[in-house]
Design a protein around this motif. Structure first.
Motif, short mmCIF file in Angstrom:
data_model
loop_
_atom_site.label_atom_id
_atom_site.label_comp_id
_atom_site.label_asym_id
_atom_site.label_seq_id
_atom_site.Cartn_x
_atom_site.Cartn_y
_atom_site.Cartn_z
N ASP A 164 -26.11 -5.20 -0.94
CA ASP A 164 -27.09 -4.88 -1.88
C ASP A 164 -26.53 -4.67 -3.26
O ASP A 164 -27.15 -5.15 -3.70
N HIS A 165 -25.97 -4.05 -3.09
CA HIS A 165 -25.06 -3.81 -4.41
C HIS A 165 -24.35 -4.63 -5.59
O HIS A 165 -25.06 -5.83 -6.94
N LEU A 166 -23.71 -6.53 -5.02
CA LEU A 166 -24.20 -7.66 -5.11
C LEU A 166 -25.52 -7.76 -5.64
O LEU A 166 -25.33 -8.79 -6.78
N LEU A 167 -26.19 -8.22 -4.80
CA LEU A 167 -27.79 -8.54 -5.32
C LEU A 167 -28.55 -7.62 -6.41
O LEU A 167 -28.80 -8.08 -6.93
N ALA A 168 -27.63 -5.99 -6.71
CA ALA A 168 -28.31 -6.00 -7.63
C ALA A 168 -27.74 -6.39 -8.60
O ALA A 168 -28.16 -6.18 -9.65
N SER A 323 -13.58 -5.12 -10.34
CA SER A 323 -14.16 -6.98 -9.37
C SER A 323 -14.86 -6.92 -9.09
O SER A 323 -15.60 -8.37 -9.06
N THR A 324 -16.72 -6.27 -9.42
CA THR A 324 -17.82 -6.73 -9.31
C THR A 324 -18.37 -6.51 -11.01
O THR A 324 -18.26 -5.72 -10.85
N ALA A 325 -19.06 -7.26 -11.09
CA ALA A 325 -19.86 -6.82 -12.07
C ALA A 325 -20.85 -7.96 -12.15
O ALA A 325 -20.76 -9.49 -11.25
N ALA A 326 -22.25 -8.49 -12.89
CA ALA A 326 -23.05 -8.82 -13.24
C ALA A 326 -23.37 -10.50 -12.93
O ALA A 326 -21.97 -10.56 -13.82
N ASN A 327 -24.20 -11.05 -12.38
CA ASN A 327 -23.60 -12.61 -12.79
C ASN A 327 -24.03 -13.51 -13.44
O ASN A 327 -25.11 -13.19 -14.42
N SER A 328 -23.17 -13.89 -14.34
CA SER A 328 -23.43 -14.28 -15.68
C SER A 328 -23.47 -16.38 -15.93
O SER A 328 -24.05 -16.42 -17.17
N ARG A 329 -24.21 -16.51 -14.51
CA ARG A 329 -24.56 -17.91 -14.45
C ARG A 329 -25.40 -17.67 -13.64
O ARG A 329 -26.54 -16.97 -13.46
N PRO A 330 -26.41 -18.37 -14.65
CA PRO A 330 -28.20 -18.73 -13.89
C PRO A 330 -28.33 -18.95 -12.93
O PRO A 330 -27.44 -19.49 -11.90
N ALA A 331 -29.50 -18.30 -12.16
CA ALA A 331 -29.91 -18.93 -10.63
C ALA A 331 -30.06 -19.78 -10.18
O ALA A 331 -30.56 -21.11 -11.08
#
Length: 331
Positions: A164-168, A323-331
């Motif tokens: 859930d953290h990674l999805l968020a 080590s985790t951050a917002a996804n910088s690549r388009p879905a």
């Protein structure tokens, strides 16, 4: 030879109190324990341990079966066992079983041979395989519906929380590096991962799942397989921290950055997790508490005391680091 009566006189207590202090130090007050131990040292008293064992029908030895002593998380659990056992005046007989059932049975037989009083098992395996069980506690990786006491974590809930953290953070292609296929931990953590994906309406992709062995090399190798995908993941969730450390190294060797290109998360919160580069986002388990509760449950069985909880589930905590951050690549 100095006898117990002289120790009692020096300490200003009864002979029974000296005996109780030496056999069960937690049953006397700290002040009395200190006085008695000082008197024992001053008098040079050496109790007859064989006689004590004969009278009490206790060896004061506890067998601990560990599948891999090199595993950093297990080392923390063992430390908790050792501290709790020592406080209760018990010794620990540690066996690095490598998950070998024959080795586990062999060491468990020390209880039948009256060379140990009980067993703490860290793997989902019954070393006795009979109904008339000697005292046994199963912790960490537990046998489902075990009739003996167990201490575990809500592994499914913890894995779902991390996913859930990674999805968020906007990740939709989340790789999973699992532990050994036959481990109950692997099954439960995989279920939590799948539940989080389903709740977010994300279709499960089996190509994003690899198996490891809870060590750095297997985490590295599994990550290399994930990076070979036509569509590589934007985040990788590893089912323990050592595999996550291997994953970070593999990602860097591929010319990518953590977390800019790929986020990495682990599980356990071992001592190295906060000192990785970058520091590792992980699920914290109370490792020492596993060992402490196991000893308390085992001693309760030996004393014939009723357990407050037969199957104890310990809490977890999501620890968010760099080590985790917002996804910088388009879905």
């Amino acid at each position: 030879m100095t006898n117990i009566r002289k120790v009692a006189a020096l300490a200003g207590v009864s002979v029974a109190t000296v005996s109780r202090t030496l056999k069960s130090p937690t049953q006397v007050s700290p002040e009395t324990r200190e006085k008695v131990l000082e008197a024992v040292e001053h008098a040079g008293y050496k109790p007859n341990l064989m006689a004590v064992q004969f009278r009490s029908q206790r060896t004061r030895n506890l067998v601990v079966l560990v599948p891999d002593i090199a595993n950093t998380f297990f080392a923390q659990v063992i430390r908790g066992i050792q501290e709790a056992a020592s406080a209760a005046d018990y010794r620990v007989l540690l066996c690095n079983t490598l998950g070998n059932p024959d080795t586990e049975r062999q060491f468990a037989e020390l209880v039948d041979a009256r060379q140990a009083d009980g067993v703490i098992q860290l793997r989902a395996f019954d070393p006795f395989a009979r109904d008339d069980h000697p005292p046994l506690v199963n912790i960490c990786e537990i046998v489902d519906d075990a009739p003996w006491p167990t201490v575990s974590l809500n592994n499914r809930g913890a894995a779902r929380t991390m996913t859930d953290h990674l999805l968020a953070l906007g990740h939709r292609r989340i790789g999973l590096i699992q532990g050994p296929a036959d481990s109950p931990l692997t099954r439960e953590r995989f279920a939590g991962y799948r539940e989080a994906l389903a709740a977010a309406a994300i279709e499960f992709d089996p190509g994003l799942v690899q198996y490891g062995r809870y060590d750095c090399p297997s985490g590295h190798a599994a990550t290399a397989q994930l990076l070979a995908n036509d569509q590589r993941p934007t985040a990788i969730f590893c089912e323990n921290d050592e595999m996550a450390i291997g994953a970070i190294q593999c990602i860097r060797q591929a010319g990518l950055r953590v977390p800019d290109d790929i986020s990495v998360a682990g599980f356990d919160d071992i001592s190295f997790a906060a000192f990785c580069d970058p520091p590792l986002t992980t699920i914290a388990q109370p490792a020492a508490a596993f060992g402490q509760h196991a000893v308390a449950m085992l001693l309760a069985q030996l004393d014939g005391r009723r357990l407050a909880e037969h199957h104890l589930i310990l809490p977890f905590e999501l620890v968010v680091r760099a080590s985790t951050a917002a996804n910088s690549r388009p879905a």
